[in-house]
Write a protein that holds these residues in place. Structure first.
Motif, mmCIF file in Angstrom:
data_model
loop_
_atom_site.group_PDB
_atom_site.id
_atom_site.type_symbol
_atom_site.label_atom_id
_atom_site.label_comp_id
_atom_site.label_asym_id
_atom_site.label_seq_id
_atom_site.Cartn_x
_atom_site.Cartn_y
_atom_site.Cartn_z
ATOM 1 N N TRP A 171 0.839 -1.209 0.000
ATOM 2 C CA TRP A 171 0.000 0.000 0.000
ATOM 3 C C TRP A 171 0.870 1.253 0.000
ATOM 4 O O TRP A 171 0.597 2.213 -0.727
ATOM 5 C CB TRP A 171 -0.918 -0.013 1.213
ATOM 6 C CG TRP A 171 -1.913 1.124 1.234
ATOM 7 C CD1 TRP A 171 -1.745 2.365 1.772
ATOM 8 C CD2 TRP A 171 -3.226 1.110 0.659
ATOM 9 N NE1 TRP A 171 -2.866 3.127 1.592
ATOM 10 C CE2 TRP A 171 -3.795 2.378 0.897
ATOM 11 C CE3 TRP A 171 -3.965 0.163 -0.027
ATOM 12 C CZ2 TRP A 171 -5.084 2.720 0.478
ATOM 13 C CZ3 TRP A 171 -5.240 0.495 -0.445
ATOM 14 C CH2 TRP A 171 -5.784 1.750 -0.199
ATOM 15 N N ALA A 172 1.933 1.228 0.813
ATOM 16 C CA ALA A 172 2.826 2.390 0.889
ATOM 17 C C ALA A 172 3.551 2.615 -0.426
ATOM 18 O O ALA A 172 3.808 3.763 -0.812
ATOM 19 C CB ALA A 172 3.832 2.195 2.026
ATOM 20 N N GLU A 173 3.888 1.533 -1.124
ATOM 21 C CA GLU A 173 4.603 1.660 -2.392
ATOM 22 C C GLU A 173 3.663 1.754 -3.593
ATOM 23 O O GLU A 173 4.106 1.726 -4.739
ATOM 24 C CB GLU A 173 5.563 0.474 -2.564
ATOM 25 C CG GLU A 173 6.657 0.436 -1.503
ATOM 26 C CD GLU A 173 7.643 -0.696 -1.737
ATOM 27 O OE1 GLU A 173 7.446 -1.456 -2.711
ATOM 28 O OE2 GLU A 173 8.606 -0.798 -0.961
ATOM 29 N N GLU A 174 2.356 1.798 -3.292
ATOM 30 C CA GLU A 174 1.314 1.953 -4.317
ATOM 31 C C GLU A 174 1.346 0.818 -5.352
ATOM 32 O O GLU A 174 1.125 1.020 -6.544
ATOM 33 C CB GLU A 174 1.437 3.307 -5.023
ATOM 34 C CG GLU A 174 1.268 4.487 -4.071
ATOM 35 C CD GLU A 174 1.336 5.831 -4.790
ATOM 36 O OE1 GLU A 174 1.648 5.846 -5.998
ATOM 37 O OE2 GLU A 174 1.057 6.847 -4.139
ATOM 38 N N THR A 175 1.636 -0.388 -4.872
ATOM 39 C CA THR A 175 1.601 -1.572 -5.738
ATOM 40 C C THR A 175 0.454 -2.504 -5.346
ATOM 41 O O THR A 175 0.309 -3.579 -5.926
ATOM 42 C CB THR A 175 2.926 -2.343 -5.645
ATOM 43 O OG1 THR A 175 3.170 -2.709 -4.274
ATOM 44 C CG2 THR A 175 4.084 -1.498 -6.160
ATOM 45 N N PHE A 176 -0.351 -2.078 -4.384
ATOM 46 C CA PHE A 176 -1.435 -2.908 -3.844
ATOM 47 C C PHE A 176 -2.482 -3.192 -4.924
ATOM 48 O O PHE A 176 -3.002 -2.289 -5.554
ATOM 49 C CB PHE A 176 -2.086 -2.178 -2.663
ATOM 50 C CG PHE A 176 -3.174 -2.948 -1.974
ATOM 51 C CD1 PHE A 176 -2.862 -3.886 -1.005
ATOM 52 C CD2 PHE A 176 -4.504 -2.737 -2.279
ATOM 53 C CE1 PHE A 176 -3.855 -4.596 -0.361
ATOM 54 C CE2 PHE A 176 -5.505 -3.435 -1.638
ATOM 55 C CZ PHE A 176 -5.181 -4.367 -0.680
ATOM 56 N N ASN A 177 -2.761 -4.494 -5.142
ATOM 57 C CA ASN A 177 -3.731 -4.887 -6.158
ATOM 58 C C ASN A 177 -4.374 -6.202 -5.747
ATOM 59 O O ASN A 177 -3.677 -7.192 -5.551
ATOM 60 C CB ASN A 177 -3.046 -5.037 -7.522
ATOM 61 C CG ASN A 177 -4.051 -5.211 -8.649
ATOM 62 O OD1 ASN A 177 -5.170 -5.652 -8.429
ATOM 63 N ND2 ASN A 177 -3.637 -4.863 -9.847
ATOM 64 N N LEU A 178 -5.693 -6.240 -5.632
ATOM 65 C CA LEU A 178 -6.384 -7.437 -5.162
ATOM 66 C C LEU A 178 -7.098 -8.198 -6.278
ATOM 67 O O LEU A 178 -7.571 -9.309 -6.041
ATOM 68 C CB LEU A 178 -7.428 -7.057 -4.101
ATOM 69 C CG LEU A 178 -6.913 -6.780 -2.684
ATOM 70 C CD1 LEU A 178 -8.077 -6.400 -1.786
ATOM 71 C CD2 LEU A 178 -6.182 -7.984 -2.123
ATOM 72 N N PHE A 179 -7.188 -7.623 -7.472
ATOM 73 C CA PHE A 179 -8.034 -8.228 -8.503
ATOM 74 C C PHE A 179 -7.608 -9.651 -8.842
ATOM 75 O O PHE A 179 -8.374 -10.607 -8.684
ATOM 76 C CB PHE A 179 -8.044 -7.370 -9.769
ATOM 77 C CG PHE A 179 -8.912 -7.931 -10.862
ATOM 78 C CD1 PHE A 179 -10.291 -7.825 -10.777
ATOM 79 C CD2 PHE A 179 -8.355 -8.586 -11.945
ATOM 80 C CE1 PHE A 179 -11.105 -8.355 -11.768
ATOM 81 C CE2 PHE A 179 -9.155 -9.122 -12.943
ATOM 82 C CZ PHE A 179 -10.536 -9.008 -12.853
ATOM 83 N N TRP A 180 -6.380 -9.829 -9.331
ATOM 84 C CA TRP A 180 -5.942 -11.155 -9.746
ATOM 85 C C TRP A 180 -5.749 -12.113 -8.581
ATOM 86 O O TRP A 180 -6.037 -13.319 -8.716
ATOM 87 C CB TRP A 180 -4.684 -11.061 -10.598
ATOM 88 C CG TRP A 180 -4.988 -10.529 -11.964
ATOM 89 C CD1 TRP A 180 -4.574 -9.346 -12.505
ATOM 90 C CD2 TRP A 180 -5.821 -11.141 -12.959
ATOM 91 N NE1 TRP A 180 -5.092 -9.185 -13.772
ATOM 92 C CE2 TRP A 180 -5.859 -10.276 -14.088
ATOM 93 C CE3 TRP A 180 -6.542 -12.338 -13.018
ATOM 94 C CZ2 TRP A 180 -6.582 -10.573 -15.228
ATOM 95 C CZ3 TRP A 180 -7.262 -12.632 -14.155
ATOM 96 C CH2 TRP A 180 -7.280 -11.763 -15.251
ATOM 97 N N PRO A 181 -5.296 -11.662 -7.410
ATOM 98 C CA PRO A 181 -5.255 -12.571 -6.264
ATOM 99 C C PRO A 181 -6.631 -13.143 -5.903
ATOM 100 O O PRO A 181 -6.765 -14.336 -5.627
ATOM 101 C CB PRO A 181 -4.699 -11.698 -5.140
ATOM 102 C CG PRO A 181 -3.863 -10.695 -5.846
ATOM 103 C CD PRO A 181 -4.575 -10.394 -7.118
ATOM 104 N N VAL A 182 -7.645 -12.279 -5.920
ATOM 105 C CA VAL A 182 -9.001 -12.750 -5.609
ATOM 106 C C VAL A 182 -9.484 -13.726 -6.679
ATOM 107 O O VAL A 182 -10.077 -14.775 -6.377
ATOM 108 C CB VAL A 182 -9.969 -11.557 -5.479
ATOM 109 C CG1 VAL A 182 -11.413 -12.041 -5.390
ATOM 110 C CG2 VAL A 182 -9.625 -10.725 -4.254
ATOM 111 N N ILE A 183 -9.229 -13.398 -7.943
ATOM 112 C CA ILE A 183 -9.611 -14.294 -9.039
ATOM 113 C C ILE A 183 -8.933 -15.654 -8.879
ATOM 114 O O ILE A 183 -9.543 -16.707 -9.086
ATOM 115 C CB ILE A 183 -9.236 -13.673 -10.405
ATOM 116 C CG1 ILE A 183 -10.083 -12.428 -10.670
ATOM 117 C CG2 ILE A 183 -9.409 -14.684 -11.522
ATOM 118 C CD1 ILE A 183 -11.558 -12.689 -10.796
ATOM 119 N N ALA A 184 -7.655 -15.639 -8.496
ATOM 120 C CA ALA A 184 -6.903 -16.895 -8.330
ATOM 121 C C ALA A 184 -7.520 -17.769 -7.248
ATOM 122 O O ALA A 184 -7.696 -18.983 -7.434
ATOM 123 C CB ALA A 184 -5.450 -16.587 -8.007
ATOM 124 N N VAL A 185 -7.868 -17.176 -6.110
ATOM 125 C CA VAL A 185 -8.442 -17.939 -5.000
ATOM 126 C C VAL A 185 -9.820 -18.482 -5.372
ATOM 127 O O VAL A 185 -10.137 -19.652 -5.107
ATOM 128 C CB VAL A 185 -8.520 -17.071 -3.734
ATOM 129 C CG1 VAL A 185 -9.253 -17.817 -2.618
ATOM 130 C CG2 VAL A 185 -7.116 -16.682 -3.259
#
Length: 273
Positions: free
Chosen positions: A127-141
């Motif tokens: 989050w601090a480095e502005e690389t936070f992304n949940l889309f593909w992780p959620v799709i994977a699970v």
């Protein structure tokens, strides 16, 4: 090349004490002979995920330079196993002293807490480095859950005795390897990550060489092989679970870790990078 990329061993003055500690923990567990049930194996799961979180933090450069090799492959697995083994021993003594109703309850809660803390660090860093992304992780699970459900229903219908005998332990094996397969496929086909394990890379290349790859990508073959291999292993372990349930579940939990650990690692890495 046989070993995966990034295979690093720490210096002897870190590795030897770690091996001594781990050997002592294993010896004590051998003496205590704690019961290993399906609930125990499920309690192992967050500890497998904890090891993945430790390794992701290594890849993010979060550790001091003098100890960071402890969290590289393969030593991170030894570190996670030592911490998990120590927690298991504590759970055994708490249960023996009447302070906990069951061993798996404390063991699983402790593992979940350890994983949650280190996963939160990863989320904060991303989050601090502005690389936070949940889309593909959620799709994977979600995709792994769907494929696991289909595979388990098929196993239950055609090989009911195998599904009944291996039970929750078997389901964890299938989910762990399916998550590894799905997350690897997404990383390879969508995100553009190169596979570091030689055998996995060969399967992905084989999938990419087929005509259907133009429409569904190269990773589908890897997912299929991982799920099918997990089901075959359960079939082979049916009699072992019946004859020696404790030993068989310990071995199956190790097989589950080989899938769930890398799978969760991929998911956390997708979130962070």
């Amino acid at each position: 090349m046989v070993l995966p990329e990034g295979f690093v061993l720490p210096p002897w003055y870190l590795l030897v004490p770690l091996l001594v500690i781990l050997a002592g923990i294993v010896a004590l567990l051998w003496v205590l002979e704690p019961p290993v049930t399906d609930r125990t194996v499920l309690a192992f799961a967050p500890w497998m995920m904890f090891g993945s979180a430790l390794h992701v933090l290594y890849q993010l450069g979060a550790y001091p330079e003098n100890v960071e090799t402890l969290f590289a492959t393969p030593t991170v697995y030894l570190v996670a196993a030592a911490v998990a083994g120590a927690a298991w021993i504590v759970a055994i003594f708490l249960y023996a002293g009447g302070l906990q109703p069951t061993i798996p309850r404390f063991f699983g809660i402790a593992g979940t807490a350890f994983f949650a803390v280190f996963a939160s660090i990863i989320l904060n860093v991303s989050w601090a480095e502005e690389t936070f992304n949940l889309f593909w992780p959620v799709i994977a699970v979600i995709a792994a859950g769907i494929v696991t459900a289909i595979a388990w229903v098929a196993l239950s219908l055609w090989f009911t005795d195998v599904a009944k005998t291996t039970s929750y332990t078997g389901a964890l094996v299938v989910f762990g390897h399916t998550l590894d397969g799905v997350s690897t496929a997404i990383g390879y086909d969508v995100i553009g990550v190169e596979e570091s394990v030689p055998l996995s890379a060969l399967l992905l290349e084989a999938g990419g060489s087929l005509p259907i790859a133009e429409y569904v990508g190269a990773g589908w073959l890897f997912v299929l092989v991982k799920a099918a291999l997990a089901l075959v292993i359960l079939g082979l372990f049916k009699e072992y679970v019946e004859d020696a349930p404790q030993q068989a579940r310990i071995v199956l939990s190790g097989i589950a870790a080989v899938g769930l650990g890398p799978g969760v690692h991929n998911v956390l890495l997708f979130i962070a990078t």
